[in-house]
Design a protein around this motif. Structure first.
Motif, short mmCIF file in Angstrom:
data_model
loop_
_atom_site.label_atom_id
_atom_site.label_comp_id
_atom_site.label_asym_id
_atom_site.label_seq_id
_atom_site.Cartn_x
_atom_site.Cartn_y
_atom_site.Cartn_z
N TRP A 123 0.83 -1.21 0.00
CA TRP A 123 0.00 0.00 0.00
C TRP A 123 0.87 1.26 0.00
O TRP A 123 0.65 2.17 -0.80
N VAL B 222 2.78 1.46 -3.53
CA VAL B 222 1.93 1.76 -4.69
C VAL B 222 1.28 3.13 -4.53
O VAL B 222 1.17 3.89 -5.50
N THR C 271 -6.58 0.10 -5.61
CA THR C 271 -5.45 -0.55 -4.95
C THR C 271 -5.83 -0.99 -3.54
O THR C 271 -5.54 -2.13 -3.14
#
Length: 115
Positions: A73, A76, A97
């Motif tokens: 997390w 990205v 995401t």
């Protein structure tokens, strides 16, 4: 004069530290798995299942999954924040995401409980 772009986020040190801590958790898990394989846990399906069904291994695996998702997390999210400019697309990518990582974590927990 420096013209700074205000993004409303003050992650910095917390995210840097989270990346390092989650990386350490993942390294420790990898070493535990390597030691288990070296000691014969992967010799057959029955020994592998016995190795992975121990409560301690389930807990360590759960920590690994959480660390992996958090690590992913942060990484990205930073990519989306740095390279995607339109706010709507950036928000959509953040949400997708996050949903994917929550889905992966849920799937992993389901697998762990099924052992």
């Amino acid at each position: 004069m420096v013209n700074r772009k205000i993004v409303g986020a003050h992650y910095g040190l917390v995210d840097w530290l989270a990346q390092r801590i989650t990386a350490i958790v993942m390294i420790v898990f990898t070493l535990v798995i390597a030691v288990g394989l070296a000691s014969g846990a992967g010799a057959s399906f029955a020994t592998w299942r016995a190795f992975m069904s121990a409560e301690l291994m389930r807990f360590i695996t759960f920590l690994f999954v959480i660390a992996l998702c958090w690590h992913a997390w942060v990484g990205v999210r930073d990519i989306w924040m740095d390279y995607v400019q339109p706010a709507g697309i950036k928000l959509a990518l953040h949400v997708l995401t996050l949903l994917a990582l929550i889905g992966y974590a849920g799937w992993a927990v389901r697998i762990l409980w099924r052992l």
